[in-house]
Structures are given as structure tokens and as C-alpha cells.
Design an enzyme around this catalytic site. Sequence first.
Site, PDB file in Angstrom:
ATOM      1  CG  ASP A  68      44.660  41.168  32.387  1.00 46.58           C
ATOM      2  OD1 ASP A  68      44.809  40.061  32.941  1.00 46.58           O
ATOM      3  OD2 ASP A  68      43.619  41.828  32.500  1.00 46.58           O
ATOM      4  CB  THR A  69      44.789  37.272  28.129  1.00 42.73           C
ATOM      5  OG1 THR A  69      46.123  37.474  27.669  1.00 42.73           O
ATOM      6  CG2 THR A  69      43.975  36.627  27.017  1.00 42.73           C
ATOM      7  CE1 TYR A 150      35.990  31.289  29.911  1.00 40.53           C
ATOM      8  CE2 TYR A 150      38.011  32.508  30.327  1.00 40.53           C
ATOM      9  CZ  TYR A 150      36.700  32.229  30.646  1.00 40.53           C
ATOM     10  OH  TYR A 150      36.092  32.874  31.696  1.00 40.53           O
ATOM     11  CE  LYS A 171      46.822  29.605  23.228  1.00 43.39           C
ATOM     12  NZ  LYS A 171      46.862  29.290  24.647  1.00 43.39           N
ATOM     13  CG  HIS A 176      45.120  35.829  22.535  1.00 44.87           C
ATOM     14  ND1 HIS A 176      44.727  34.570  22.130  1.00 44.87           N
ATOM     15  CD2 HIS A 176      45.351  35.724  23.858  1.00 44.87           C
ATOM     16  CE1 HIS A 176      44.711  33.751  23.171  1.00 44.87           C
ATOM     17  NE2 HIS A 176      45.088  34.430  24.233  1.00 44.87           N
ATOM     18  NE  ARG A 177      49.529  35.121  27.074  1.00 41.65           N
ATOM     19  CZ  ARG A 177      48.459  34.313  27.139  1.00 41.65           C
ATOM     20  NH1 ARG A 177      48.432  33.167  26.503  1.00 41.65           N
ATOM     21  NH2 ARG A 177      47.413  34.652  27.863  1.00 41.65           N
TER      22      ARG A 177
END
Length: 191
Positions: A68-69, A150, A171, A176-177
Site C-alpha cells: 500500500d502506498t 500522483y 524511478k 519508494h516502491r
Amino acid sequence: MDLIFATGNKNKLLEINKIIPKNIKIISLKDLKFKEDIPENENTIEGNAIYKAKYISKKFGLNVFSDDTGLEVNALNSSPGVYSARYAGPEKCSESNMKLLLSKLKLISDRSAQFKTVIALNINGKTLIFEGICKGEISHEKKGKGGFGYDPIFIPNNHKKTFAELSLSRKNEIGHRGKAVTKLVNYLNFL
């Protein structure tokens, strides 16, 4: 090793498959012909990730991970956070979410934010958590055609371009992922 990735999001699946080594075979929910919408009713990003992993693990009896992000904007008390996907409503429209966020920040100078991904891994009867954070800021307008969510309004620290303007490989390196998945892979490599 076979591992279910508990997501219906094809963009997340694409990102994950670019990072996961070939010795780990990712099984998608589509591969399992699973079409249910897994509820995201928890109050935290971590809670949603854990719930989804346990839900799919119980249903299929296999090792599974989910993520979940959330986008956390400092000037908005870390909102939209756990509600990032449905910030502008239950239809989960990225365009509406970005438009709402940009309107709330219109007169605010502090545009600092962070993306936070939490991965919950259910493996051999245990649940483990891996977290990735990418700090940055919210741009004043959308830029770029890549990415999803986003990405067109998030500029990572030490960059001038939004996630949507960066290549997927870049990326994944800084995002984050990618950070959370790297921690997951490092753990799996020791099994």
C-alpha cells in the site's frame, strides 16, 4: 520461488517485475483469475498492506506480498496518506486526486511531501514488513506522461523532473516502491 503479488494494479505489477530477480516468479491476481476488489478499510498504510496480504494468503494458501502506498504532504498534516487513491472520491480517479491536491496547495509555499510504500509479506506463516520512502515536493502543475497516480506532480529530492518525466528504471532506483521491494528481495535471497 513462486510468490503472489496481491494487486490488481497493472502499473505496480510492471514496476515490481522490473525489480524482482528472475529466480522469483511473480503470480498476479489476474493469473489466479481473482477479480474481487480487496477492501482497504484500515487506518494506516501498513494496516492496508497487512490486511491485503493476509486476505489473499488465506484464500489461496500460498506465500504472498502486497503493498500500500500513500502520498504524505507536510502542509496538509500528511494527507492524503492512507486515502491517497480515493482522495477525491471512491472512484479512485488520479486526475481528480491531483486536481484536488493542487487546489489545496495553491496558496501554500511549503510543498514538501513524501511517498511511502509498505510491503507486507506473508511467508511460511509469518508476516514481515518492508518500508520505502521517497522525499520530495509537489510541483505547481502536472508534468510528464509516464508513471501513474500522483507521479506527474511529485518531484523527488535532488531532481528537477517529476516521477512522470523520469524513466521507469530511474524511478525504481530512487522511488519508494523500489526501496521497499529491494528490502523484500534482500530478505528473500536469504531464505
